[in-house]
Motif scaffolding. Structure first.
Motif, PDB file in Angstrom:
ATOM      1  N   VAL A   1       7.625   4.571  -7.521  1.00  9.79           N
ATOM      2  CA  VAL A   1       6.740   5.166  -6.520  1.00  9.79           C
ATOM      3  C   VAL A   1       6.226   6.486  -7.074  1.00  9.79           C
ATOM      4  N   VAL A   2       5.250   7.067  -6.405  1.00  4.26           N
ATOM      5  CA  VAL A   2       4.676   8.335  -6.858  1.00  4.26           C
ATOM      6  C   VAL A   2       5.734   9.435  -6.841  1.00  4.26           C
ATOM      7  N   ARG A   3       5.786  10.209  -7.914  1.00  7.04           N
ATOM      8  CA  ARG A   3       6.684  11.368  -7.958  1.00  7.04           C
ATOM      9  C   ARG A   3       5.991  12.510  -7.238  1.00  7.04           C
ATOM     10  N   PHE A   4       6.382  12.702  -6.000  1.00  8.74           N
ATOM     11  CA  PHE A   4       5.709  13.663  -5.124  1.00  8.74           C
ATOM     12  C   PHE A   4       6.407  15.013  -5.224  1.00  8.74           C
ATOM     13  N   LEU A   5       5.672  16.063  -5.562  1.00  9.46           N
ATOM     14  CA  LEU A   5       6.238  17.396  -5.693  1.00  9.46           C
ATOM     15  C   LEU A   5       5.854  18.248  -4.478  1.00  9.46           C
ATOM     16  N   PRO A   6       6.670  19.237  -4.133  1.00 19.27           N
ATOM     17  CA  PRO A   6       6.403  20.062  -2.941  1.00 19.27           C
ATOM     18  C   PRO A   6       5.311  21.099  -3.170  1.00 19.27           C
ATOM     19  N   VAL A   7       4.105  20.633  -3.488  1.00 18.54           N
ATOM     20  CA  VAL A   7       2.972  21.526  -3.683  1.00 18.54           C
ATOM     21  C   VAL A   7       2.246  21.675  -2.348  1.00 18.54           C
ATOM     22  N   PRO A   8       2.089  22.885  -1.832  1.00 14.00           N
ATOM     23  CA  PRO A   8       1.408  23.070  -0.545  1.00 14.00           C
ATOM     24  C   PRO A   8       0.021  22.429  -0.535  1.00 14.00           C
ATOM     25  N   GLY A   9      -0.233  21.626   0.490  1.00 12.96           N
ATOM     26  CA  GLY A   9      -1.538  20.990   0.639  1.00 12.96           C
ATOM     27  C   GLY A   9      -1.681  19.657  -0.044  1.00 12.96           C
ATOM     28  N   LEU A  10      -0.701  19.268  -0.880  1.00 14.85           N
ATOM     29  CA  LEU A  10      -0.831  18.003  -1.614  1.00 14.85           C
ATOM     30  C   LEU A  10      -0.865  16.812  -0.668  1.00 14.85           C
ATOM     31  N   ALA A  11       0.041  16.765   0.290  1.00  9.41           N
ATOM     32  CA  ALA A  11       0.098  15.629   1.224  1.00  9.41           C
ATOM     33  C   ALA A  11      -1.191  15.487   2.008  1.00  9.41           C
ATOM     34  N   GLU A  12      -1.805  16.606   2.385  1.00  5.10           N
ATOM     35  CA  GLU A  12      -3.012  16.565   3.215  1.00  5.10           C
ATOM     36  C   GLU A  12      -4.282  16.330   2.396  1.00  5.10           C
ATOM     37  N   GLN A  13      -4.351  16.874   1.186  1.00  2.96           N
ATOM     38  CA  GLN A  13      -5.594  16.850   0.416  1.00  2.96           C
ATOM     39  C   GLN A  13      -5.614  15.841  -0.728  1.00  2.96           C
ATOM     40  N   GLY A  14      -4.440  15.434  -1.201  1.00  2.00           N
ATOM     41  CA  GLY A  14      -4.389  14.598  -2.395  1.00  2.00           C
ATOM     42  C   GLY A  14      -4.442  13.110  -2.114  1.00  2.00           C
ATOM     43  N   ILE A  15      -4.701  12.352  -3.175  1.00  2.00           N
ATOM     44  CA  ILE A  15      -4.652  10.892  -3.121  1.00  2.00           C
ATOM     45  C   ILE A  15      -4.071  10.388  -4.433  1.00  2.00           C
ATOM     46  N   GLY A  16      -3.269   9.344  -4.362  1.00  2.00           N
ATOM     47  CA  GLY A  16      -2.689   8.756  -5.561  1.00  2.00           C
ATOM     48  C   GLY A  16      -3.645   7.770  -6.205  1.00  2.00           C
ATOM     49  N   PHE A  17      -3.169   7.112  -7.273  1.00  2.00           N
ATOM     50  CA  PHE A  17      -4.009   6.140  -7.968  1.00  2.00           C
ATOM     51  C   PHE A  17      -3.115   5.044  -8.523  1.00  2.00           C
ATOM     52  N   ARG A  18      -2.445   4.317  -7.605  1.00  2.00           N
ATOM     53  CA  ARG A  18      -1.532   3.253  -8.021  1.00  2.00           C
ATOM     54  C   ARG A  18      -1.847   1.913  -7.355  1.00  2.00           C
ATOM     55  N   THR A  19      -2.682   1.912  -6.334  1.00  2.00           N
ATOM     56  CA  THR A  19      -2.965   0.686  -5.596  1.00  2.00           C
ATOM     57  C   THR A  19      -4.460   0.379  -5.613  1.00  2.00           C
ATOM     58  N   ILE A  20      -4.795  -0.867  -5.315  1.00  2.00           N
ATOM     59  CA  ILE A  20      -6.202  -1.246  -5.278  1.00  2.00           C
ATOM     60  C   ILE A  20      -6.912  -0.551  -4.117  1.00  2.00           C
ATOM     61  N   GLY A  21      -6.180  -0.302  -3.041  1.00  2.00           N
ATOM     62  CA  GLY A  21      -6.764   0.424  -1.916  1.00  2.00           C
ATOM     63  C   GLY A  21      -7.152   1.836  -2.306  1.00  2.00           C
ATOM     64  N   GLU A  22      -6.296   2.505  -3.071  1.00  2.00           N
ATOM     65  CA  GLU A  22      -6.605   3.862  -3.524  1.00  2.00           C
ATOM     66  C   GLU A  22      -7.786   3.860  -4.481  1.00  2.00           C
ATOM     67  N   ALA A  23      -7.883   2.852  -5.340  1.00  2.00           N
ATOM     68  CA  ALA A  23      -8.997   2.772  -6.286  1.00  2.00           C
ATOM     69  C   ALA A  23     -10.323   2.590  -5.546  1.00  2.00           C
ATOM     70  N   ILE A  24     -10.345   1.686  -4.561  1.00  2.00           N
ATOM     71  CA  ILE A  24     -11.569   1.458  -3.783  1.00  2.00           C
ATOM     72  C   ILE A  24     -11.932   2.711  -3.005  1.00  2.00           C
ATOM     73  N   TYR A  25     -10.921   3.333  -2.388  1.00  2.00           N
ATOM     74  CA  TYR A  25     -11.166   4.558  -1.612  1.00  2.00           C
ATOM     75  C   TYR A  25     -11.760   5.638  -2.508  1.00  2.00           C
ATOM     76  N   LEU A  26     -11.172   5.819  -3.693  1.00  2.00           N
ATOM     77  CA  LEU A  26     -11.615   6.901  -4.563  1.00  2.00           C
ATOM     78  C   LEU A  26     -13.043   6.670  -5.050  1.00  2.00           C
ATOM     79  N   ARG A  27     -13.363   5.438  -5.366  1.00  2.00           N
ATOM     80  CA  ARG A  27     -14.745   5.134  -5.783  1.00  2.00           C
ATOM     81  C   ARG A  27     -15.737   5.510  -4.689  1.00  2.00           C
ATOM     82  N   ASN A  28     -15.484   5.065  -3.463  1.00  2.00           N
ATOM     83  CA  ASN A  28     -16.391   5.368  -2.357  1.00  2.00           C
ATOM     84  C   ASN A  28     -16.379   6.850  -2.011  1.00  2.00           C
ATOM     85  N   HIS A  29     -15.225   7.487  -2.176  1.00  2.00           N
ATOM     86  CA  HIS A  29     -15.122   8.911  -1.913  1.00  2.00           C
ATOM     87  C   HIS A  29     -16.006   9.708  -2.875  1.00  2.00           C
TER      88      HIS A  29
END
Length: 440
Positions: A117-145
């Protein structure tokens, strides 16, 4: 083991590289009623992650980088559910379906292929602002984003907002981060020709890496070459630099650099699935299952493991480092799984399993259309040649002829008609239009 009358119950946890390839091998090699195979995964498909960057960039149809488990594993039982507990003492696994239904599954032979799974670090704002890149859903989302940000930037007169919209930040300089950045930057630069008021130089792409180099899988000189190639394209690369904060889209780096970015992609490593550490099976300090070279869990010959979830001894480096284990990458996962299926069958037939020993053929990475870097059989490859090697290797490794053919056709059509750069922003919020209509 099951008695002589009933088939041995083989339970495979995970439908990724290891789970799919192991199940494929078992269904080919097992005799009728010799064993039953059940595969459990929360998704009904396996995602071939090396193709996610090209899927995000529009070079490959997203549906073609996933393999439907039920279609590929016709002689296996496929259960779409999430593993929540492994109790090997009672030979039981607890799973939860998408509807919340919980049940226990028994087994005679267990294959733990839960991956990472994603190695999530306690960086302020990461959970709210970030996105991973391990699933097809994330890839589609990022392209459209990314395409949506170009649309938004083309319609605003606010220079500060425009700069924020056109700033794209990637954290993590491994294969996932570098390939995703390279493909998406290539796509976005190509797309600017269709915007009258956006030039390629208006886009800002940033890569942040905590280590002193990127692409640790290739020799250092190729890592330096890759940085030089990225910088020639105007991409900013920060090495020996950590992300300190992403709060409200304001990026703060450890060297004091600060800027605003509406796109923050987190690819800074992975860790073994935490379900493994919570089980009653032996794990190493990284939370991976301790395994023998034959991929049996230490002290438990009826439990097998491979891939990111396993600490399999690296016999190719045993002389220089007796504690070395195979790194968590797709090349090892696929090779281990193929031998794993054979070893399970050998043990079922009272034969001795074979140890996993690999010969490293090297690594290749795509940096965008017609651009790549590789270190194969200790030979450096750059540019178009490396890009071609990347495609050839991964289409060969892609499971099933069906998917190999579809990916190849996508590439041929892309070569003839160029990639599609249209934004499908409605996917990000599909009910918005319906809800507006209900209020009118």
């Amino acid at each position: 083991m099951a008695n002589g009358k009933e088939p041995t119950r083989i339970l495979v946890l995970g439908g990724g590289y290891v789970g799919l390839y192991t199940a494929l091998g078992l269904q080919r090699k097992l005799r009728a009623r010799e064993a039953s195979v059940t595969v459990v995964d929360p998704q009904p498909h396996m995602t071939y992650q090396p193709f996610l960057p090209e899927a995000a960039a529009g070079a490959i149809e997203p549906r073609h980088v996933v393999v439907p488990l039920r279609r590929a594993l016709r002689r296996c039982h496929v259960l779409t559910a999430r593993v929540t507990k492994i109790d090997h003492g009672n030979k039981a696994v607890t799973v939860q379906g998408a509807n919340g239904h919980v049940e226990q599954l028994g087994y005679d032979v267990l294959v733990v292929a839960l991956g990472s799974v994603v190695r999530f670090l306690p960086v302020p704002g990461l959970a709210e602002q970030g996105i991973g890149f391990r699933t097809i859903g994330e890839a589609i989302y990022l392209r459209n984003h990314v395409m949506s940000k170009l649309d938004e930037a083309s319609t605003t007169l606010d220079p500060v907002l425009r700069k924020r919209l056109l700033t794209f930040t990637f954290v993590g300089g491994g294969f996932a981060g570098v390939e995703a950045l390279g493909e998406l930057e290539d796509m976005a630069r190509f797309a600017t020709r269709y915007y009258e008021n956006i030039e390629p130089d208006d886009l800002r792409w940033v890569l942040v890496e905590a280590a002193g180099r990127i692409l640790p899988e290739v020799r250092p000189t190729l890592g330096v070459y890759t940085v030089m190639q990225l910088e020639k394209r105007g991409i900013e690369v920060y090495l020996d630099t950590m992300a300190k904060s992403f709060e409200n889209g304001h990026v703060v780096l450890s060297d004091g650099t600060e800027f605003d970015s509406d796109t923050i992609v987190w690819t800074a490593g992975v860790k073994a699935n935490p379900i493994i550490r919570e089980s009653d099976l032996p794990v190493d300090k990284r939370g991976r299952l301790r395994a023998t070279a034959a991929m049996q869990v230490e002290g438990h010959p009826d439990v097998w493991t491979a891939g990111d979830a396993a600490a399999v001894p690296d016999l190719s480096r045993i002389e220089e480092d007796p504690t070395a284990t195979c790194p968590p990458n797709a090349q090892h996962a696929v090779r281990q799984a193929r031998l794993l299926a054979k070893n399970i069958v050998r043990v079922l037939r009272e034969q001795k399993p074979k140890p996993y020993k690999h010969k490293n053929i090297g690594s290749v990475a795509s940096l965008g259309l017609h651009k790549g870097v590789g270190d194969v059989f200790r030979v450096k490859a750059k540019g178009f040649i490396a890009w071609g090697m990347h495609r050839a290797y991964h289409v060969k490794a892609m499971p099933t002829f069906n998917r190999k053919a579809r990916v190849t056709v996508d590439w041929l059509l892309g070569g003839l008609f160029r990639r599609e750069v249209i934004s499908m922003g409605q996917i990000q919020d599909p009910k918005a239009e319906f809800e507006r209509s209900s209020k009118s």
